[in-house]
Write a protein that holds these residues in place. Structure first.
Motif, PDB file in Angstrom:
ATOM      1  N   GLN A  47       0.826  -1.211   0.000  1.00  0.00           N
ATOM      2  CA  GLN A  47       0.000   0.000   0.000  1.00  0.00           C
ATOM      3  C   GLN A  47       0.861   1.263   0.000  1.00  0.00           C
ATOM      4  O   GLN A  47       0.542   2.243  -0.671  1.00  0.00           O
ATOM      5  N   GLY A  51       1.022   4.109  -2.948  1.00  0.00           N
ATOM      6  CA  GLY A  51       0.935   5.543  -2.653  1.00  0.00           C
ATOM      7  C   GLY A  51       2.086   6.316  -3.273  1.00  0.00           C
ATOM      8  O   GLY A  51       1.898   7.412  -3.821  1.00  0.00           O
ATOM      9  N   LYS A  54       1.525   6.448  -7.082  1.00  0.00           N
ATOM     10  CA  LYS A  54       0.422   7.380  -7.412  1.00  0.00           C
ATOM     11  C   LYS A  54       0.886   8.825  -7.228  1.00  0.00           C
ATOM     12  O   LYS A  54       0.510   9.714  -7.997  1.00  0.00           O
ATOM     13  N   ALA A 106      -7.289  12.733  -8.044  1.00  0.00           N
ATOM     14  CA  ALA A 106      -7.594  11.407  -7.476  1.00  0.00           C
ATOM     15  C   ALA A 106      -6.311  10.649  -7.140  1.00  0.00           C
ATOM     16  O   ALA A 106      -6.217  10.010  -6.080  1.00  0.00           O
ATOM     17  N   ASP A 107      -5.310  10.699  -8.030  1.00  0.00           N
ATOM     18  CA  ASP A 107      -4.032  10.044  -7.743  1.00  0.00           C
ATOM     19  C   ASP A 107      -3.386  10.635  -6.493  1.00  0.00           C
ATOM     20  O   ASP A 107      -2.884   9.904  -5.632  1.00  0.00           O
ATOM     21  N   GLU A 109      -4.851  12.344  -4.037  1.00  0.00           N
ATOM     22  CA  GLU A 109      -5.662  12.028  -2.849  1.00  0.00           C
ATOM     23  C   GLU A 109      -5.369  10.604  -2.366  1.00  0.00           C
ATOM     24  O   GLU A 109      -5.260  10.356  -1.160  1.00  0.00           O
ATOM     25  N   GLU A 110      -5.227   9.687  -3.313  1.00  0.00           N
ATOM     26  CA  GLU A 110      -4.898   8.302  -2.969  1.00  0.00           C
ATOM     27  C   GLU A 110      -3.517   8.228  -2.323  1.00  0.00           C
ATOM     28  O   GLU A 110      -3.300   7.486  -1.367  1.00  0.00           O
ATOM     29  N   ARG A 113      -3.752   9.334   1.214  1.00  0.00           N
ATOM     30  CA  ARG A 113      -4.389   8.287   2.021  1.00  0.00           C
ATOM     31  C   ARG A 113      -3.421   7.145   2.346  1.00  0.00           C
ATOM     32  O   ARG A 113      -3.415   6.618   3.451  1.00  0.00           O
ATOM     33  N   LEU A 114      -2.585   6.769   1.379  1.00  0.00           N
ATOM     34  CA  LEU A 114      -1.754   5.578   1.530  1.00  0.00           C
ATOM     35  C   LEU A 114      -0.366   5.818   2.123  1.00  0.00           C
ATOM     36  O   LEU A 114       0.211   4.907   2.714  1.00  0.00           O
ATOM     37  N   LYS A 127       3.409  11.543   3.405  1.00  0.00           N
ATOM     38  CA  LYS A 127       2.081  12.154   3.388  1.00  0.00           C
ATOM     39  C   LYS A 127       2.145  13.661   3.162  1.00  0.00           C
ATOM     40  O   LYS A 127       1.334  14.227   2.438  1.00  0.00           O
TER      41      LYS A 127
END
Length: 165
Positions: A47, A51, A54, A106-107, A109-110, A113-114, A127
């Motif tokens: 994950q 991240g 992305k 979207a990439d 934001e992902e 998140r990850l 992050k």
């Protein structure tokens, strides 16, 4: 005064940046595809690595978007042959470029998140890097441009849901 009438997109290294950006995107898509083939149990950092990839792809597309505005989106889910990719138009929806902004955001934001708050390895995206890149994408996407790339007065508001605490 110099005149650049003989400068076209295909001479010298003008197309080199475009080519290298899509080479990078191809690598990101291949990495995402490869990561999709393993389970979280088989690869504990799956994950986090998704991240990171992305984040890199979102940052690369943001770079391309700010340079050329209309860029074809090709991701790991796009199941096209090389010929089909080469024939993908820059303007799939006329002058509406909101789909590209949606994909870039979207990439990122992902990635937010990850990714972990802090990476143990130096040089890896975390992050905060993803938050910063997402903020940049949201700022750029908030301003509409006309066909001459001039900023219009009106401001779109895709950023309202993005308040970082």
């Amino acid at each position: 005064m110099e005149v650049f009438s003989s400068v076209t997109p295909a001479i010298d290294n003008n197309d080199g940046v475009w080519y290298q950006a899509f080479v990078a995107n191809s690598r990101y898509n291949l990495a995402l595809y490869a990561l999709s083939l393993v389970t979280d149990e088989e690869y504990v950092l799956k994950q986090t690595r998704i991240g990171e990839v992305k984040f890199l792809r979102g940052a690369n597309y943001l770079f391309m978007k700010t340079l050329w505005r209309y860029v074809p989106w090709v991701d790991e889910k796009t199941n096209l042959s090389m010929e089909e990719v080469e024939n993908t138009p820059n303007r799939t929806h006329g002058t509406d470029d909101s789909e590209l902004w949606t994909n870039i955001i979207a990439d990122l934001e992902e990635a937010v998140r990850l990714l972990p708050e802090k990476q143990s390895d130096k040089g890896r995206a975390d992050k905060n890097a993803a938050r910063a890149m997402l903020a940049k994408a949201l700022l750029f996407s908030a301003y509409e441009q006309d066909d001459r790339h001039q900023v219009k007065i009106s401001i779109k508001q895709p950023w309202k849901k993005h308040w970082f605490t």
